[in-house]
Write a protein that holds these residues in place. Structure first.
Motif, PDB file in Angstrom:
ATOM      1  N   GLN A 258       0.830  -1.209   0.000  1.00  0.00           N
ATOM      2  CA  GLN A 258       0.000   0.000   0.000  1.00  0.00           C
ATOM      3  C   GLN A 258       0.867   1.263   0.000  1.00  0.00           C
ATOM      4  OE1 GLN A 258      -2.190  -1.009   3.638  1.00  0.00           O
ATOM      5  NE2 GLN A 258      -4.103  -0.822   2.480  1.00  0.00           N
ATOM      6  N   LYS A 259       1.802   1.315   0.925  1.00  0.00           N
ATOM      7  CA  LYS A 259       2.617   2.526   1.101  1.00  0.00           C
ATOM      8  C   LYS A 259       3.392   2.874  -0.163  1.00  0.00           C
ATOM      9  CE  LYS A 259       6.486   4.276   3.936  1.00  0.00           C
ATOM     10  NZ  LYS A 259       5.903   5.599   4.212  1.00  0.00           N
ATOM     11  N   THR A 260       4.044   1.894  -0.759  1.00  0.00           N
ATOM     12  CA  THR A 260       4.897   2.207  -1.908  1.00  0.00           C
ATOM     13  C   THR A 260       4.088   2.491  -3.168  1.00  0.00           C
ATOM     14  OG1 THR A 260       5.203  -0.158  -2.359  1.00  0.00           O
ATOM     15  CG2 THR A 260       6.867   0.932  -1.007  1.00  0.00           C
ATOM     16  N   LEU A 261       2.942   1.833  -3.316  1.00  0.00           N
ATOM     17  CA  LEU A 261       2.087   2.147  -4.459  1.00  0.00           C
ATOM     18  C   LEU A 261       1.475   3.538  -4.304  1.00  0.00           C
ATOM     19  CD1 LEU A 261       0.280  -1.246  -5.162  1.00  0.00           C
ATOM     20  CD2 LEU A 261       1.980  -0.106  -6.606  1.00  0.00           C
ATOM     21  N   VAL A 262       1.020   3.865  -3.095  1.00  0.00           N
ATOM     22  CA  VAL A 262       0.416   5.175  -2.867  1.00  0.00           C
ATOM     23  C   VAL A 262       1.448   6.288  -3.047  1.00  0.00           C
ATOM     24  CG1 VAL A 262      -0.552   6.688  -1.086  1.00  0.00           C
ATOM     25  CG2 VAL A 262      -1.482   4.390  -1.410  1.00  0.00           C
ATOM     26  N   GLU A 263       2.589   6.178  -2.397  1.00  0.00           N
ATOM     27  CA  GLU A 263       3.585   7.244  -2.479  1.00  0.00           C
ATOM     28  C   GLU A 263       4.188   7.338  -3.875  1.00  0.00           C
ATOM     29  OE1 GLU A 263       6.343   6.848   0.754  1.00  0.00           O
ATOM     30  OE2 GLU A 263       4.771   7.025   2.271  1.00  0.00           O
ATOM     31  N   GLY A 264       4.370   6.210  -4.535  1.00  0.00           N
ATOM     32  CA  GLY A 264       4.841   6.248  -5.919  1.00  0.00           C
ATOM     33  C   GLY A 264       3.812   6.885  -6.838  1.00  0.00           C
ATOM     34  N   SER A 265       2.540   6.587  -6.608  1.00  0.00           N
ATOM     35  CA  SER A 265       1.486   7.191  -7.420  1.00  0.00           C
ATOM     36  C   SER A 265       1.393   8.692  -7.190  1.00  0.00           C
ATOM     37  CB  SER A 265       0.136   6.526  -7.098  1.00  0.00           C
ATOM     38  OG  SER A 265       0.133   5.168  -7.507  1.00  0.00           O
ATOM     39  N   ARG A 266       1.681   9.135  -5.976  1.00  0.00           N
ATOM     40  CA  ARG A 266       1.693  10.580  -5.711  1.00  0.00           C
ATOM     41  C   ARG A 266       2.796  11.260  -6.529  1.00  0.00           C
ATOM     42  NH1 ARG A 266       1.655  10.388  -0.370  1.00  0.00           N
ATOM     43  NH2 ARG A 266      -0.622  10.390  -0.373  1.00  0.00           N
ATOM     44  N   LEU A 267       3.919  10.597  -6.674  1.00  0.00           N
ATOM     45  CA  LEU A 267       4.988  11.128  -7.520  1.00  0.00           C
ATOM     46  C   LEU A 267       4.524  11.249  -8.967  1.00  0.00           C
ATOM     47  CD1 LEU A 267       8.011   9.035  -6.164  1.00  0.00           C
ATOM     48  CD2 LEU A 267       7.500  11.425  -5.648  1.00  0.00           C
ATOM     49  N   LEU A 268       3.857  10.223  -9.458  1.00  0.00           N
ATOM     50  CA  LEU A 268       3.376  10.256 -10.840  1.00  0.00           C
ATOM     51  C   LEU A 268       2.323  11.341 -11.028  1.00  0.00           C
ATOM     52  CD1 LEU A 268       3.168   9.220 -13.704  1.00  0.00           C
ATOM     53  CD2 LEU A 268       1.704   7.353 -12.883  1.00  0.00           C
ATOM     54  N   ALA A 269       1.428  11.486 -10.058  1.00  0.00           N
ATOM     55  CA  ALA A 269       0.408  12.528 -10.153  1.00  0.00           C
ATOM     56  C   ALA A 269       1.045  13.912 -10.194  1.00  0.00           C
ATOM     57  CB  ALA A 269      -0.564  12.420  -8.973  1.00  0.00           C
ATOM     58  N   ALA A 270       2.045  14.141  -9.354  1.00  0.00           N
ATOM     59  CA  ALA A 270       2.710  15.445  -9.325  1.00  0.00           C
ATOM     60  C   ALA A 270       3.463  15.704 -10.625  1.00  0.00           C
ATOM     61  CB  ALA A 270       3.667  15.513  -8.132  1.00  0.00           C
ATOM     62  N   TYR A 271       4.132  14.682 -11.141  1.00  0.00           N
ATOM     63  CA  TYR A 271       4.855  14.836 -12.401  1.00  0.00           C
ATOM     64  C   TYR A 271       3.898  15.213 -13.530  1.00  0.00           C
ATOM     65  CZ  TYR A 271       7.756  13.653 -16.435  1.00  0.00           C
ATOM     66  OH  TYR A 271       8.431  13.707 -17.624  1.00  0.00           O
ATOM     67  N   THR A 272       2.729  14.559 -13.553  1.00  0.00           N
ATOM     68  CA  THR A 272       1.733  14.850 -14.579  1.00  0.00           C
ATOM     69  C   THR A 272       1.135  16.233 -14.378  1.00  0.00           C
ATOM     70  OG1 THR A 272       1.219  12.487 -14.686  1.00  0.00           O
ATOM     71  CG2 THR A 272      -0.364  13.991 -15.682  1.00  0.00           C
ATOM     72  N   ALA A 273       0.846  16.603 -13.130  1.00  0.00           N
ATOM     73  CA  ALA A 273       0.296  17.929 -12.854  1.00  0.00           C
ATOM     74  C   ALA A 273       1.233  19.021 -13.346  1.00  0.00           C
ATOM     75  CB  ALA A 273       0.041  18.082 -11.358  1.00  0.00           C
ATOM     76  N   ARG A 274       2.516  18.817 -13.168  1.00  0.00           N
ATOM     77  CA  ARG A 274       3.482  19.809 -13.645  1.00  0.00           C
ATOM     78  C   ARG A 274       3.401  19.966 -15.158  1.00  0.00           C
ATOM     79  NH1 ARG A 274       9.858  19.300 -12.291  1.00  0.00           N
ATOM     80  NH2 ARG A 274       9.638  17.529 -13.715  1.00  0.00           N
ATOM     81  N   GLN A 275       3.221  18.866 -15.866  1.00  0.00           N
ATOM     82  CA  GLN A 275       3.073  18.954 -17.322  1.00  0.00           C
ATOM     83  C   GLN A 275       1.789  19.691 -17.703  1.00  0.00           C
ATOM     84  OE1 GLN A 275       5.694  17.982 -19.129  1.00  0.00           O
ATOM     85  NE2 GLN A 275       6.606  17.324 -17.190  1.00  0.00           N
TER      86      GLN A 275
END
Length: 596
Positions: A350-367
Motif C-alpha cells: 500500500q505505502k509504496t504504491l500510494v507514495e509512488g502514485s503521488r509522484l506520478l500525479a505530481a509529475y503529470t500535474a506539472r506537465q
C-alpha cells in the motif's frame, strides 16, 4: 475511521522533488513555499475535520430524490458553503474571472485530500473545474460573462453530460438533438444517464455541458456538438432567470459513492448555447475530459492513502498471535499484527504504491501546468504531448492501485474489514467506480496504445524513456545508489524494446492492439514508478548525507524504495510475458465455445 492528510510526504514531493516554488516562478503566479505550505495545512484541516467526518453517514444515508429535487447527505450543504466561502472552489480558476490561478502541481495535493476524506463530497465540485476549462477555452464572450465567474466561485456547479443508455464508450451512437432557434440558441432534447451531480441542493444553479447532434450533423463522432445548458437561465447581472426545461428523472442505486447523486437527466427542449464550432463537440469536450481523467486518478490516490492509513492504524493496535522470532511485546497478551511479515507485505505494498502514485500525479500535474503556462510556445507544445501520454496512465494505474490498496485494507482488518462498522469496506466499494467512469481502464489502455504510442510511432514515449534513463544513469554512478539504479535501468531499456515490439505487432495484426494494451499500460506504469522511486531515494540519500534532523523520514523513503524495486517492480515482468503471448490465444476460440 479517520483521515489525516499526509502533509510531510506532500511537502517532500512538492518541494524536494518537483521544486514547486521554482515551478510557480516559471508560471509567473507569485506563489512561494511559505504560502504553498500554509494552503496545504489549512486544506488538511478542512479535509480532516470538516469533510472526513461526513463520509460514513453519507454512505448510510445517500443522496435522495423527492419530487424532482435531490437532497445531499447531512452536513454536505454546510461543508460546501465553507468550501465556497474559504476560496477552495476558485483555487484553480482563471484570475480574470476571480479565480486564484493555483497551479495543478499544488492544487492536486488538496484535491487528493478531498478524495481521501470523502469521495462522494468531492464529486459534486470536481466536474465544475472541468466545465470552467471548457467554457473558458471554447465559450463565447457573452456566455463567459454570464456563467464563468459564478462557476469559478462555486456559487454555480457544472456537469459533463455524455453518456446515454445506448451510447457509453461509443459516442457515435449518441441521439440527443439540438435544434437551432432564431435567437442563436438551441432547443436540446434527449436523456443522459450516469450524470454525476446532475441535480443537488449544494449550489443555486447547475450548468450542464451536453453533447448533442445538430439537424445537419454528419454521422458518427464527427457530428457531435457541445452545448451549455443551465438549470436556470443565467442573467447578465449574475442572477437567475427562468427554470430551464430539464429535470432529474431518477437516481442510480449504486454499490458505492452513495452520497453522490448519479442522475438520469432529461432535456425536454431545454435552452442551450453552442460551445465552440458546430460538430466539434468531442474536441471541445476533451478539454474537460483530460482534466476529469486526471481528477479520477487522484480519486484512486486519495482512497489508496485513506486505505493505507486505516490498515496501518489497525495493524498497530490489533493484538493477534506472537511474532515468529519470539514475543515483540511480552507484556501484552499477544503482539500487534504489524510484527507479522505478511501484514508488513500488505502495508508496504500500500505505502509504496500510494507514495509512488503521488509522484506520478505530481509529475503529470506539472506537465498540465506547463501545457498552459510555459513562457515559450514550444515548451507548451512539449508539455501538452507529455501530458497526453501520461493521462491514461494516471487514470488507469492510480485507480487500479486505489482498489488494490482498499482490498488490502480489508484483508489487514480480516473479518472486521468485511463488515460495515469499520469503514474500510466502504473504501473498496467507493473506489470500484473509479476504474469504470470517465473511460474504463481498458479504454485508457487502448488510448495509450492507439493514440499515444502508435499515433506518433512511439516518439513521445521514447522521449520520456530517454529523460528517465539519463536521470537514472546519474544515480547509477553514485556508489550509494548503484544497486537500486541497476534494475531500473534494465527495465527502462526493456520498456523501449517492448514499445517497438508492440508497434510492430499491431502493424501485422490490429487485434494485437487490444490484446496487449492493458498489460502494456501496467508494465509502463510500474517501470515509470520505479524511475520516480529512484529519484526519491536519491533525494533521501542527499538529505541523510547532509545530516538532516528528519533521518527517520528519509530512512523510510530508502526502505520503501528498496521494497518497491524488489517486491513490486517484478510485477512488470509478468505483464511483459502476458502481452508477448499475442492475440491468437484470445481471438482463436469461437464465441460459441465460451459456454455449452
Amino acid at each position: 475511521m479517520s483521515y489525516r492528510a499526509p502533509l510531510r510526504d506532500m511537502r517532500f514531493v512538492l518541494h524536494e522533488l518537483f521544486e514547486a516554488e521554482a515551478h510557480c516562478a516559471r508560471l509567473g503566479n507569485g506563489l512561494d513555499r511559505a504560502l504553498i505550505d500554509e494552503v496545504l495545512e489549512e486544506g488538511a484541516r478542512y479535509a480532516g475535520e470538516v469533510i472526513a467526518p461526513l463520509n460514513r453517514e453519507s454512505d448510510e444515508r445517500g443522496a435522495r430524490l423527492e419530487h424532482g429535487a435531490v437532497s445531499t447527505p447531512p452536513g454536505f450543504r454546510e461543508a460546501y458553503r465553507q468550501y465556497v466561502d474559504n476560496g477552495w472552489a476558485s483555487m484553480t480558476g482563471p484570475v480574470e474571472y476571480a479565480g486564484q490561478g493555483f497551479p495543478q502541481l499544488v492544487a492536486c495535493m488538496f484535491h487528493e485530500m478531498l478524495m481521501g476524506a470523502s469521495l462522494s463530497f468531492r464529486i459534486y465540485s470536481g466536474l465544475t473545474e472541468g466545465a470552467v476549462l471548457a467554457l473558458h477555452r471554447h465559450g463565447s464572450e457573452a456566455l463567459k460573462a454570464i456563467y464563468l465567474a459564478r462557476l469559478v466561485s462555486g456559487a454555480w456547479t457544472g456537469t459533463m453530460c455524455l453518456t446515454e443508455a445506448q451510447a457509453g464508450t461509443d459516442l457515435a451512437l449518441l441521439r440527443t438533438r439540438a435544434e437551432p432557434q432564431a435567437d442563436g440558441s438551441y432547443r436540446v432534447s434527449g436523456s443522459k444517464i450516469f450524470i454525476s451531480g446532475g441535480e443537488h441542493d449544494l449550489s443555486e444553479n447547475i450548468v450542464h455541458l451536453v453533447l448533442a447532434r445538430l439537424p445537419d450533423a454528419p454521422a458518427g463522432v464527427r457530428g457531435i456538438s457541445l452545448l451549455l445548458v443551465p438549470k436556470f437561465i443565467g442573467l447578465p447581472d449574475g442572477g437567475l432567470g427562468e427554470r430551464n426545461a430539464l429535470s432529474c428523472g431518477a437516481l442510480e442505486h449504486k454499490m458505492g459513492i452513495k452520497g453522490a447523486a448519479t442522475c438520469v437527466m432529461n432535456f425536454d427542449g431545454a435552452t442551450g448555447w453552442l460551445l465552440g464550432e458546430p460538430h466539434q463537440g468531442l474536441a471541445c469536450m476533451f478539454t474537460m475530459m483530460n482534466d476529469a481523467r486526471f481528477q479520477v486518478g487522484l480519486q484512486g490516490l486519495g482512497i489508496g492513502e485513506a486505505a493505507f492509513q486505516a490498515a496501518l492504524g489497525y495493524a498497530r493496535e490489533r493484538l493477534q498471535s506472537r511474532a515468529l522470532g519470539g514475543p515483540a511485546q511480552p507484556q501484552q497478551a499477544a503482539d500487534p499484527i504489524i510484527v507479522h511479515p505478511d501484514v508488513r507485505r500488505m502495508l508496504l505494498t500500500q505505502k509504496t504504491l500510494v507514495e509512488g502514485s503521488r509522484l506520478l500525479a505530481a509529475y503529470t500535474a506539472r506537465q498540465l501546468d506547463l501545457e498552459h503556462g510555459h513562457p515559450e510556445p514550444e515548451g507548451r507544445r512539449a508539455a501538452a504531448r507529455r501530458a497526453a501520454l501520461l493521462i491514461p496512465l494516471v487514470k488507469a494505474f492510480l485507480t487500479d492501485m486505489g482498489q488494490e490498496a482498499a482490498s488490502l485494507a480489508v484483508q489487514v482488518y480480516g473479518g472486521h474489514g468485511y463488515i460495515r462498522e469499520w469503514g474500510v469496506e466502504q473504501l473498496m466499494r467507493d473506489s470500484r467506480i473509479t476504474q469504470i467512469y470517465e473511460g474504463t481502464n481498458g479504454i485508457q489502455a487502448l488510448d495509450l496504445i492507439r493514440r499515444k504510442l502508435i499515433g506518433d510511432g512511439g516518439a513521445e514515449l521514447v522521449a520520456l524513456q530517454d529523460e528517465l534513463t539519463a536521470l537514472c544513469e546519474r544515480q547509477r554512478r553514485r556508489a550509494d545508489l548503484s544497486e537500486l539504479a541497476t534494475p531500473v535501468l534494465a527495465r527502462l531499456h526493456e520498456w523501449r524494446d517492448l514499445g517497438a515490439a508492440v508497434i510492430a505487432a499491431a502493424q501485422d495484426d490490429p487485434e494485437e492492439i487490444g490484446a496487449c494494451s492493458v498489460d502494456f499500460l501496467q508494465y509502463s506504469a510500474y517501470v515509470l514508478l520505479a524511475a520516480l522511486w529512484l529519484q526519491a531515494a536519491a533525494r533521501a540519500q542527499d538529505a541523510l548525507h547532509a545530516g538532516s534532523d528528519e533521518a527517520a523520514f528519509y530512512e523510510a523513503k530508502l526502505h520503501s524504495a528498496r521494497f518497491y524495486l524488489r517486491r513490486i517492480l517484478p510485477r512488470a515482468g509478468s505483464h511483459r510475458e502476458a502481452l508477448l503471448g499475442g492475440a491468437d490465444c484470445l481471438m482463436a476460440m469461437p464465441e460459441t465455445s465460451f459456454a455449452f
